[in-house]
Design an enzyme around this catalytic site. Structure first.
Site, mmCIF file in Angstrom:
data_model
loop_
_atom_site.group_PDB
_atom_site.id
_atom_site.type_symbol
_atom_site.label_atom_id
_atom_site.label_comp_id
_atom_site.label_asym_id
_atom_site.label_seq_id
_atom_site.Cartn_x
_atom_site.Cartn_y
_atom_site.Cartn_z
ATOM 1 N N ARG A 61 44.496 43.987 6.803
ATOM 2 C CA ARG A 61 44.022 45.315 7.076
ATOM 3 C C ARG A 61 43.186 45.542 8.175
ATOM 4 N NH1 ARG A 61 45.094 44.413 1.833
ATOM 5 N NH2 ARG A 61 43.003 43.894 1.542
ATOM 6 N N GLU A 98 36.629 36.797 -3.381
ATOM 7 C CA GLU A 98 36.204 37.313 -4.671
ATOM 8 C C GLU A 98 37.468 36.805 -5.603
ATOM 9 O OE1 GLU A 98 36.490 41.644 -4.590
ATOM 10 O OE2 GLU A 98 35.925 41.754 -6.693
#
Ligand code: AMP
Length: 176
Positions: A61, A98
Site C-alpha cells: 500500500r 505484528e
C-alpha cells in the site's frame, strides 16, 4: 475534505488476517478521489521544509501512496519490496511483523549518499517494517528524513521505537 472525513473512509476488520488483529483497510481512502488527494497533499506539506530527493514506498500500500506523493513532490519513487521480488542486486533486512516474519529488499543502485528520503506506508504498527526499510535505505548511503503514514497504531509501540532507534527520522501520521 478534512482529517475526520478522510479517516471515516478507513474500514476496520476484526480478526484479519488472524485472530486478535484489527486490520485497517485503507483502500477506500484511495478509492475516494478527494480523500486520496487530501492525504497525499498533507504528507507533501508536512515535509515541504525538507529537501526531499526521493520517496520510498513500502510494499504494497506504500506504493499507492508513494507514487502519487513522488509525483506531487516532483521527485523519483523507489520501492522497498518483499524478499525475492526485485530482479537486480539488493540490500536486505529481516524483520518481525505484528503477524509473522519477513524480509525486505531495495535495489543497491536506487539511491545514493546524495539522497534525502521520505518513506511512506499506510499503517505503522510495531515499527519492524519501517525499521528494516531504514536499514536498507541507509545501506545505499542515503539519509532518511521522515516517515509518513495514514495511521499510527500507537499502542503497538512503533512510534516509540522509531523515536528511540532513529531520532533523526520525523514520523508524521496524517489521519490520527
Ligand atoms: P509493522 O512492521 O508492525 O509496523 O507493520 C506495518 C506493516 O504491516 C505495514 O506495511 C502495514 O500495511 C501492515 N499492518 C500491520 N498491522 C496492520 C493493521 N492492523 N492494519 C493494517 N495494516 C497493518
Amino acid at each position: 475534505m478534512d482529517v475526520v472525513q478522510a479517516r471515516s473512509a478507513i474500514v476496520e476488520i476484526a480478526d484479519y488476517p488472524e485472530p486478535g488483529v484489527v486490520f485497517k483497510d485503507v483502500t477506500p481512502v484511495f478509492a475516494d478521489a478527494g480523500a486520496f488527494k487530501f492525504v497525499v497533499e498533507k504528507m507533501a506539506e508536512v515535509f515541504s521544509d525538507r529537501k526531499i530527493t526521493a520517496v520510498v514506498g513500502i510494499e504494497a500500500r506504500g506504493f499507492i501512496l508513494g507514487g502519487a506523493l513522488a509525483q506531487l513532490m516532483q521527485v523519483g519513487f523507489v520501492p522497498v519490496r518483499k524478499l525475492g521480488k526485485l530482479p537486480r542486486e539488493t540490500y536486505r533486512a529481516d524483520y518481525v511483523l505484528e503477524y509473522g516474519t519477513d524480509a525486505i529488499e531495495i535495489h543497491t543502485d536506487s539511491l545514493t549518499n546524495q539522497d534525502c528520503v521520505l518513506i511512506v506506508d499506510d499503517v505503522l504498527a510495531t515499527g519492524g517494517t519501517v525499521n528494516a526499510a531504514i536499514q536498507v535505505i541507509e545501506q545505499t548511503g542515503a539519509q532518511v528524513a521522515g516517515f509518513a503514514v495514514l495511521l499510527n497504531l500507537d499502542f503497538l509501540g512503533g512510534a516509540a521505537r522509531i523515536a528511540l532507534e532513529h531520532p533523526e527520522v520525523r514520523l508524521v501520521s496524517i489521519l490520527d
